[in-house]
Write a protein that holds these residues in place. Sequence first.
Motif, PDB file in Angstrom:
ATOM      1  N   ASP A 198      43.097 -50.579  12.660  1.00 46.68           N
ATOM      2  CA  ASP A 198      44.297 -49.725  12.716  1.00 46.68           C
ATOM      3  C   ASP A 198      45.305 -50.273  13.731  1.00 46.68           C
ATOM      4  O   ASP A 198      46.522 -50.284  13.471  1.00 46.68           O
ATOM      5  CB  ASP A 198      43.914 -48.296  13.090  1.00 46.68           C
ATOM      6  N   GLU A 199      44.770 -50.742  14.859  1.00 47.72           N
ATOM      7  CA  GLU A 199      45.667 -51.290  15.868  1.00 47.72           C
ATOM      8  C   GLU A 199      46.331 -52.574  15.381  1.00 47.72           C
ATOM      9  O   GLU A 199      47.519 -52.817  15.634  1.00 47.72           O
ATOM     10  CB  GLU A 199      44.904 -51.554  17.166  1.00 47.72           C
ATOM     11  N   ILE A 200      45.515 -53.394  14.644  1.00 46.37           N
ATOM     12  CA  ILE A 200      46.089 -54.627  14.097  1.00 46.37           C
ATOM     13  C   ILE A 200      47.188 -54.307  13.095  1.00 46.37           C
ATOM     14  O   ILE A 200      48.264 -54.936  13.095  1.00 46.37           O
ATOM     15  CB  ILE A 200      44.985 -55.474  13.444  1.00 46.37           C
ATOM     16  N   GLU A 201      46.929 -53.321  12.207  1.00 41.54           N
ATOM     17  CA  GLU A 201      47.949 -52.922  11.231  1.00 41.54           C
ATOM     18  C   GLU A 201      49.209 -52.401  11.921  1.00 41.54           C
ATOM     19  O   GLU A 201      50.336 -52.715  11.531  1.00 41.54           O
ATOM     20  CB  GLU A 201      47.360 -51.864  10.292  1.00 41.54           C
ATOM     21  N   ARG A 202      48.983 -51.610  12.986  1.00 39.27           N
ATOM     22  CA  ARG A 202      50.135 -51.082  13.737  1.00 39.27           C
ATOM     23  C   ARG A 202      50.917 -52.215  14.384  1.00 39.27           C
ATOM     24  O   ARG A 202      52.151 -52.227  14.388  1.00 39.27           O
ATOM     25  CB  ARG A 202      49.636 -50.101  14.800  1.00 39.27           C
ATOM     26  N   LEU A 203      50.150 -53.219  14.900  1.00 38.33           N
ATOM     27  CA  LEU A 203      50.816 -54.355  15.521  1.00 38.33           C
ATOM     28  C   LEU A 203      51.629 -55.149  14.499  1.00 38.33           C
ATOM     29  O   LEU A 203      52.734 -55.625  14.799  1.00 38.33           O
ATOM     30  CB  LEU A 203      49.789 -55.270  16.188  1.00 38.33           C
ATOM     31  N   TYR A 204      51.059 -55.279  13.233  1.00 38.06           N
ATOM     32  CA  TYR A 204      51.806 -55.960  12.189  1.00 38.06           C
ATOM     33  C   TYR A 204      53.096 -55.217  11.841  1.00 38.06           C
ATOM     34  O   TYR A 204      54.157 -55.827  11.645  1.00 38.06           O
ATOM     35  CB  TYR A 204      50.938 -56.126  10.921  1.00 38.06           C
ATOM     36  N   ARG A 205      52.995 -53.891  11.777  1.00 36.48           N
ATOM     37  CA  ARG A 205      54.204 -53.100  11.482  1.00 36.48           C
ATOM     38  C   ARG A 205      55.242 -53.268  12.601  1.00 36.48           C
ATOM     39  O   ARG A 205      56.440 -53.422  12.334  1.00 36.48           O
ATOM     40  CB  ARG A 205      53.830 -51.624  11.310  1.00 36.48           C
TER      41      ARG A 205
ATOM     42  N   ASP B  46      58.878 -54.859  12.256  1.00 32.57           N
ATOM     43  CA  ASP B  46      60.036 -54.116  12.751  1.00 32.57           C
ATOM     44  C   ASP B  46      60.815 -54.963  13.767  1.00 32.57           C
ATOM     45  O   ASP B  46      62.056 -54.982  13.767  1.00 32.57           O
ATOM     46  CB  ASP B  46      59.570 -52.802  13.385  1.00 32.57           C
ATOM     47  N   LEU B  47      60.065 -55.684  14.606  1.00 31.38           N
ATOM     48  CA  LEU B  47      60.714 -56.559  15.576  1.00 31.38           C
ATOM     49  C   LEU B  47      61.471 -57.689  14.890  1.00 31.38           C
ATOM     50  O   LEU B  47      62.575 -58.068  15.329  1.00 31.38           O
ATOM     51  CB  LEU B  47      59.679 -57.127  16.552  1.00 31.38           C
ATOM     52  N   LYS B  48      60.858 -58.248  13.805  1.00 30.79           N
ATOM     53  CA  LYS B  48      61.555 -59.294  13.052  1.00 30.79           C
ATOM     54  C   LYS B  48      62.864 -58.774  12.452  1.00 30.79           C
ATOM     55  O   LYS B  48      63.902 -59.441  12.505  1.00 30.79           O
ATOM     56  CB  LYS B  48      60.657 -59.826  11.936  1.00 30.79           C
ATOM     57  N   LYS B  49      62.774 -57.557  11.893  1.00 32.14           N
ATOM     58  CA  LYS B  49      63.981 -56.962  11.309  1.00 32.14           C
ATOM     59  C   LYS B  49      65.045 -56.727  12.377  1.00 32.14           C
ATOM     60  O   LYS B  49      66.232 -56.981  12.171  1.00 32.14           O
ATOM     61  CB  LYS B  49      63.600 -55.649  10.616  1.00 32.14           C
ATOM     62  N   ARG B  50      64.546 -56.248  13.516  1.00 32.72           N
ATOM     63  CA  ARG B  50      65.493 -56.022  14.610  1.00 32.72           C
ATOM     64  C   ARG B  50      66.108 -57.328  15.082  1.00 32.72           C
ATOM     65  O   ARG B  50      67.295 -57.388  15.430  1.00 32.72           O
ATOM     66  CB  ARG B  50      64.790 -55.327  15.766  1.00 32.72           C
ATOM     67  N   CYS B  51      65.269 -58.388  15.078  1.00 34.03           N
ATOM     68  CA  CYS B  51      65.796 -59.685  15.486  1.00 34.03           C
ATOM     69  C   CYS B  51      66.882 -60.170  14.534  1.00 34.03           C
ATOM     70  O   CYS B  51      67.914 -60.715  14.955  1.00 34.03           O
ATOM     71  CB  CYS B  51      64.661 -60.718  15.551  1.00 34.03           C
ATOM     72  N   LEU B  52      66.615 -59.964  13.181  1.00 33.76           N
ATOM     73  CA  LEU B  52      67.635 -60.348  12.207  1.00 33.76           C
ATOM     74  C   LEU B  52      68.921 -59.555  12.407  1.00 33.76           C
ATOM     75  O   LEU B  52      70.029 -60.115  12.362  1.00 33.76           O
ATOM     76  CB  LEU B  52      67.085 -60.142  10.789  1.00 33.76           C
ATOM     77  N   ASP B  53      68.751 -58.230  12.629  1.00 33.33           N
ATOM     78  CA  ASP B  53      69.932 -57.387  12.869  1.00 33.33           C
ATOM     79  C   ASP B  53      70.658 -57.834  14.138  1.00 33.33           C
ATOM     80  O   ASP B  53      71.898 -57.885  14.187  1.00 33.33           O
ATOM     81  CB  ASP B  53      69.515 -55.920  12.990  1.00 33.33           C
TER      82      ASP B  53
END
Length: 290
Positions: free
Chosen positions: A104-111, A115-122
Amino acid sequence: AGPDENGEIRQIGNFGSDVKDSSAWVTLFKQIAPNESEEADIEDVMECSDLRERANKLLEVAEELDCRQFTTANDIVNGYERLNLAFTATIFNEHIGITLPTEDEIERLYRELEDLKKRCLDCNKKREELEQQVASLEAEKTALLSSLEDLEKQVKDKSDAVVARGIDITDMLEQKNAEIARLKALLADQDTDLATKLQQLEAGLSSFKDVENDLNSKMQSNKDTISSLEGQIQDLERATKDLQDLADGKGQSVEDMKKQLEEKEKEIASKSDIINNHTQNAEQLLGSHA
């Protein structure tokens, strides 16, 4: 490295004298097993002032954390390096300070990573927009600076012109003031001259009044003389008439009466000349004082 009993950070150079106060191991437990150390009352260790009691308390915490082997309180206080090193190795074997995440923690970290990648693109997109805006602002800034320089030059030129114009106006004002002062002085002189002439005129009028009074007196005298002469002429005319009557009647001879008549006419002419002379003298007197 870790804080000593005074709370100051110090470096550990050996497992003998540098660790006999137990402060280095207290710091180590807090870093690699913070929750378990807190449950084992790790803070109570440094409250013990006696080093041996402190070492015993530290070993009690280590026992609760399943890492008490090879070492005793005496080993810690006496600074036995090999035993203390073995104690440190046991701690790291039991508590390496790394906790693997769950699925669960790994999945949360992937999300979070997505989200960080999207924020980086933005952020990159916004950064590009900001760079364009900055470039546009820089261009506007350059244009404004150029306009400002032009305005400053215009203001300087106008200021210089105003200063020069001010100097011209000052010179004109000084000339006008000098002209006004000259006119005031001239007016004052004219006022003085006019006052003098008025005084002279008043004196002349006073003299003229004296002459006028004298003239009136002489005119009155001439009028009286003329009136007297006119009376005498009337008497002569009456006498002439009487002589004419006599000539027409009886009495003296014609020649005698003619002689008397001629004498009377001469007397009348003489009286008339006197009257004319008085009249002319009066007219000349009036003309000289007109």
